[in-house]
Design an enzyme around this catalytic site. Structure first.
Site, PDB file in Angstrom:
ATOM      1  N   HIS A 123       0.878  -1.174   0.000  1.00 51.47           N
ATOM      2  CA  HIS A 123       0.000   0.000   0.000  1.00 51.47           C
ATOM      3  C   HIS A 123       0.919   1.230   0.000  1.00 51.47           C
ATOM      4  CE1 HIS A 123      -2.718   3.006   1.808  1.00 51.47           C
ATOM      5  NE2 HIS A 123      -3.731   2.240   1.456  1.00 51.47           N
ATOM      6  N   ASP A 200       3.119  -4.655   7.987  1.00 50.30           N
ATOM      7  CA  ASP A 200       1.922  -3.822   7.880  1.00 50.30           C
ATOM      8  C   ASP A 200       0.711  -4.753   8.014  1.00 50.30           C
ATOM      9  OD1 ASP A 200      -0.299  -2.427   7.093  1.00 50.30           O
ATOM     10  OD2 ASP A 200       0.566  -1.611   5.252  1.00 50.30           O
ATOM     11  N   GLN A 203      -4.396  -5.101   6.869  1.00 52.22           N
ATOM     12  CA  GLN A 203      -5.396  -6.016   6.280  1.00 52.22           C
ATOM     13  C   GLN A 203      -5.307  -7.414   6.879  1.00 52.22           C
ATOM     14  OE1 GLN A 203      -7.784  -5.052   4.333  1.00 52.22           O
ATOM     15  NE2 GLN A 203      -7.069  -3.035   3.683  1.00 52.22           N
ATOM     16  N   LYS A 226     -10.318  -0.513  10.385  1.00 50.34           N
ATOM     17  CA  LYS A 226     -10.421  -1.670   9.484  1.00 50.34           C
ATOM     18  C   LYS A 226     -10.659  -2.952  10.268  1.00 50.34           C
ATOM     19  CE  LYS A 226      -7.200   0.344   6.149  1.00 50.34           C
ATOM     20  NZ  LYS A 226      -7.982   0.627   4.949  1.00 50.34           N
ATOM     21  N   CYS A 364      -4.833   2.527  -3.619  1.00 49.46           N
ATOM     22  CA  CYS A 364      -3.579   3.037  -3.018  1.00 49.46           C
ATOM     23  C   CYS A 364      -2.447   2.043  -3.190  1.00 49.46           C
ATOM     24  CB  CYS A 364      -3.756   3.377  -1.539  1.00 49.46           C
ATOM     25  SG  CYS A 364      -4.931   4.679  -1.249  1.00 49.46           S
TER      26      CYS A 364
HETATM   27  N1  PLP Z   1      -1.731  -0.511   4.708  1.00 42.96           N
HETATM   28  C1  PLP Z   1      -2.647  -1.271   4.098  1.00 42.96           C
HETATM   29  C2  PLP Z   1      -2.294  -2.663   3.685  1.00 42.96           C
HETATM   30  C3  PLP Z   1      -3.918  -0.772   3.862  1.00 42.96           C
HETATM   31  O1  PLP Z   1      -4.827  -1.535   3.249  1.00 42.96           O
HETATM   32  C4  PLP Z   1      -4.222   0.544   4.283  1.00 42.96           C
HETATM   33  C5  PLP Z   1      -5.545   1.132   4.000  1.00 42.96           C
HETATM   34  O2  PLP Z   1      -6.222   0.762   3.073  1.00 42.96           O
HETATM   35  C6  PLP Z   1      -3.236   1.283   4.927  1.00 42.96           C
HETATM   36  C7  PLP Z   1      -2.006   0.727   5.121  1.00 42.96           C
HETATM   37  C8  PLP Z   1      -3.508   2.662   5.432  1.00 42.96           C
HETATM   38  O3  PLP Z   1      -4.421   2.610   6.488  1.00 42.96           O
HETATM   39  P1  PLP Z   1      -5.023   3.945   7.115  1.00 42.96           P
HETATM   40  O4  PLP Z   1      -5.610   4.713   5.965  1.00 42.96           O
HETATM   41  O5  PLP Z   1      -6.058   3.444   8.072  1.00 42.96           O
HETATM   42  O6  PLP Z   1      -3.911   4.658   7.777  1.00 42.96           O
END
Ligand code: PLP
Length: 406
Positions: A123, A200, A203, A226, A364
């Site tokens: 992401h 990270d 998800q 999430k 993203c």
């Molecule tokens: N990392 C991953 C794998 C994501 O799917 C997302 C959001 O879609 C993020 C980071 C960023 O999360 P946030 O927008 O809640 O900071």
């Protein structure tokens, strides 16, 4: 506990609403999940009867709120099986956690010529902060590629690592491909070279059982919203050693011990990394969400979501004109696809009018789209409250989309 889908759905008030006069089919859970009543009630109750700033007051309400906040930290610790509660730092979300870490880690450990490794399926939140750090420090970003099936080419990692490698940052579950990456193997290889690893978990935490002690990751980040919790709250887990060594990423109230105009000393962990008034109600409500997940059982959630994923995959492939992106054997409940000859945005508009919420675009993760040479995909990301009936509605509506545009 028995996993009863109707009972689970009843726990989420929003699921009974209609959009455009049709029952809501919410398949955009990768973007954000809906909230169970326990989380909504928790937020209401705190504002109604307990609201008070934490850690600073000497009065009843402040004491109670402080205790609830620190209990929330302990709930997070247990949920991810960290060794110490002070290794859990509350942040506004995953993005904030990674940016903060990139600053503090960069200040302490990154020098010109150093290297940071990410993957091709990250992401943007796990690419751009590292890229910005590399630019600031004249360091270099390297990338582990993935195959067309959506599998990380982990065999290349050995060649990418050298004595300049300072960190490996890897997405646990891909938000576009659903791939569950072999983070334990990556960590074990990295540790053989004394390289720390950031996972990270934005998800993964809502789908898989997380054990940061067992996988031995150095850093693990996720967002509350999430994982059935509120927005504006997230977690940076870091091993004590790193938190002790890194400088704070923000200065202000609560993160200090002694302040004089000549010099300031830092508070103990975790407060050194929590400057200012934190989103304590968010943290307390996040803990409610995690307790809710625990009450359903990680094994039950995983099994149910796998059934949904299998069903949805078969349904989409049976249509005969759908290209699915990501077919890793170990896959989480994300269906990223295109209808051949139809722009994802057009499909998204028709699905919307049928009451179906999906995400369309690059999610993203532009490098993933560049890998496949496409503008974007339609993403149906499934949660524990979705049903096979909803996937039937999705497939039927896709048929209409194909008839309209195909
Ligand atoms: N990392 C991953 C794998 C994501 O799917 C997302 C959001 O879609 C993020 C980071 C960023 O999360 P946030 O927008 O809640 O900071």
């Amino acid at each position: 506990m028995e996993f009863n889908i109707q009972q689970v759905r009843n726990d989420f008030p929003i699921l009974s609403r209609q959009v455009y006069g049709k029952p809501l089919v919410y398949l955009d859970n990768g973007a954000t999940t809906q909230k169970p009543r326990v989380v909504i009630d928790c937020i209401n109750n705190y504002h109604t009867s307990l609201n008070s700033s934490i850690h600073r007051g000497v009065h009843f309400l402040s004491d109670q709120a402080t205790e609830a906040f620190e209990n929330a930290r302990e709930t997070v610790r247990r949920f991810i099986n960290a060794r110490h509660a002070h290794e859990v730092i509350f942040t506004p979300g995953t993005t904030a956690a990674i940016n903060n870490l990139a600053f503090a880690f960069g200040e302490r450990y990154i020098a010109p010529g150093d290297e940071i490794i990410v993957t091709e399926m990250e992401h943007h939140a796990n690419i751009v902060p590292w890229q910005m750090l590399c630019e600031r420090k004249q360091a270099r970003l390297k990338v582990i590629p993935f195959t067309d099936q959506g599998l990380l080419q982990t065999e290349t990692l050995q060649q990418l690592i050298n004595d300049k490698t300072k960190l490996i940052a890897v997405i646990h579950v891909s938000n576009t491909l659903g791939t569950v990456n072999p983070v334990a193997d990556i960590i074990s290889l990295a540790h053989r070279h004394s390289i720390p690893v950031l996972v990270d978990g934005a998800q993964s935490v809502q789908h898989l059982s997380i054990d940061v002690s067992k996988t031995d990751c150095d850093f693990f980040v996720f967002s509350g919203h999430k994982a059935y919790g509120p927005t504006g709250i997230g977690v940076l887990y870091a091993k004590e050693k790193w938190l002790e060594e890194m400088p704070p990423f923000q200065g202000g109230g609560e993160m200090v011990d002694v302040v004089t105009f000549e010099k300031t000393t830092w508070n103990e962990l975790p407060f050194k990394f929590e400057a200012g008034t934190p989103n304590y109600i968010g943290a307390i409500a996040l803990a409610e969400a995690l307790k809710y997940l625990t009450s359903l059982g990680a094994g039950n959630i995983l099994e149910y979501e796998h059934q949904l994923l299998r069903y949805g995959t078969e349904k989409l492939l049976a249509l005969g004109y759908v290209t699915l992106y990501g077919s890793a054997p170990d896959k989480s409940s994300i269906l990223s696809f295109n209808i051949n000859g139809v722009h994802p945005y057009d499909a998204g508009m028709v699905l919307d009018k049928a009451g179906i919420a999906v995400r369309t675009g690059t999610h993203c993760a532009q490098p993933v789209m560049q890998h496949f040479g496409i503008d974007g995909t339609i993403r149906a990301s499934l949660a524990l409250y979705n049903t096979t009936d909803e996937l039937d509605i999705l497939a039927d509506t896709l048929q209409k989309v194909k008839t309209m545009f195909g």
